[in-house]
Design an enzyme around this catalytic site. Structure first.
Site, mmCIF file in Angstrom:
data_model
loop_
_atom_site.group_PDB
_atom_site.id
_atom_site.type_symbol
_atom_site.label_atom_id
_atom_site.label_comp_id
_atom_site.label_asym_id
_atom_site.label_seq_id
_atom_site.Cartn_x
_atom_site.Cartn_y
_atom_site.Cartn_z
ATOM 1 N N CYS A 220 0.845 -1.203 0.000
ATOM 2 C CA CYS A 220 0.000 0.000 0.000
ATOM 3 C C CYS A 220 0.875 1.245 0.000
ATOM 4 C CB CYS A 220 -0.914 0.010 1.222
ATOM 5 S SG CYS A 220 -2.009 1.455 1.271
ATOM 6 N N PRO A 221 0.909 1.997 -1.105
ATOM 7 C CA PRO A 221 1.718 3.222 -1.112
ATOM 8 C C PRO A 221 1.187 4.284 -0.158
ATOM 9 C CG PRO A 221 0.392 3.047 -3.113
ATOM 10 C CD PRO A 221 0.247 1.753 -2.403
#
Length: 372
Positions: A220-221
């Protein structure tokens, strides 16, 4: 059957026991030797008398984990905290939380409390005390931020590279996969050419962080980290509480505007508080995707699946790790957090560039089957 949880079977967790299936032999292959004894997860040999580390005929100098880690992670607090490759995105996520809520607390709520309709001499009376809404919004913001930072800075469950307990010591090249059965369901332990180990069940190699991660959900950025075994619960809490916070701000501002519009007071109020219009539009646009994401992760928790497993369907429709709705919730969200396999005191090979020290596999990029 491979033991995979602490509720059905006693002993170590499934991800600890899985290394016994891949350590130095492959069942059904020409190598008929017994599996080797379980070893330490540290992929380094003991320190020699001259201060160097040795493995076979290779010798190199060791440095603390945060100085020579071969993955793409960043460390802080002397290696006790780890995050991923997008710290700037983490700042954006924090700003998207703090900014609208601050606008709500210092702009919209005071404006609603001080608004006096032109046709009345008294202040507006609201069905819910506005200070109570401010306290509730502040509490939800605090929990969402705490969950965000714990998801961002918790080591997600990285499997050490070249772990002898998960490696291959047979002749020739290691088989690409080993087939095992978990509660009657076939599970593949895949060989990772970068980490030089057989990945435990449910583990994947992250293409961004360049590590094998236990119970890999996704990268998850927005939290600048992989989401895996050790930080999934924090990520799920972050998503759910962010949704509740967004819903609270949107409903409060929308209902207030609806009440004001009954006496044609909405436009006079917005002229005095134009930021409220921006706030109701922004939170309205964010409520639907956040609600959808929250519902999806509630489904994953109650079914004991990961995002990766739900997309790829690796078990042919039957989940061998499911314990029922209540058991799944307790295992995923309420069980004791598993210890890290990367203690802050761990030593890794040094190099002039601080990345790998010439150790085979230390500077290799992600394998072709890396996941995102």
């Amino acid at each position: 059957a491979l033991p995979h949880d602490q509720h059905r079977l006693s002993g170590p967790a499934w991800w600890q026991q899985a290394d016994e299936l891949s350590g130095g032999y492959v069942e059904g292959s020409d190598d008929s030797r017994s599996p080797p004894p379980r070893s330490s997860p540290t992929p380094m040999a003991p320190r020699s008398s001259n201060g160097a580390e040795s493995m076979g005929k290779e010798t190199w100098i060791s440095v603390p984990l945060m100085e020579g880690w071969p993955g793409n992670n960043a460390f802080c607090c002397w290696g006790r905290l780890m995050t991923g490759t997008e710290p700037f995105m983490l700042l954006i996520t924090s700003a998207m939380l703090v900014g609208p809520v601050s606008l709500f607390l210092v702009g919209t709520l005071p404006s609603l409390a001080a608004f006096r309709p032109p046709q009345h001499k008294t202040l507006m009376q609201w069905p819910v005390p506005l200070p109570l809404l401010g306290v509730l919004a502040s509490a939800l913001l605090a929990v969402a931020l705490l969950s965000l930072f714990r998801a961002a800075f918790t080591e997600p469950g990285i499997v050490p590279r070249r772990d002898p307990g998960r490696g291959f010591s047979g002749p020739g090249a290691p088989p690409s996969r080993v087939e095992k059965f978990v509660n009657g369901v076939k599970v593949h332990l895949r060989w990772c050419s970068t980490c030089e180990i057989y990945r435990p069940p449910r583990s994947k190699h992250c293409a961004f962080c360049n590590n094998c991660v236990l119970r890999f959900d996704h990268h998850c950025p927005w939290v600048s980290n992989c989401v895996g075994l050790r930080n999934y619960r924090y990520f799920a809490c972050f998503v759910i509480f962010t949704f509740l916070l967004t819903l609270l701000v949107f409903v409060t501002t929308a209902v207030a505007l609806i009440i004001l519009s009954k006496d044609n007071n909405a436009l006079p109020f917005l002229k005095g508080s134009p930021a409220t219009a921006v706030l109701v539009i922004f939170t309205g646009l964010m409520t639907l995707p956040l609600g959808n994401l929250s519902a999806f992760h509630c489904y994953l928790v109650t079914s004991n699946k990961t995002t990766n497993e739900d997309i790829t369907q690796p078990y042919g429709g039957k989940n061998p790790f499911s314990l029922g709705v209540v058991g799944n919730f307790r295992e995923v969200m309420w069980s004791t957090k598993e210890p890290s396999l990367l203690p802050s005191s761990m030593l890794v090979p040094a190099s002039a560039r601080g990345r790998g020290g010439g150790v085979p596999g230390a500077e290799v990029g992600p394998p072709i089957d890396a996941e995102v």
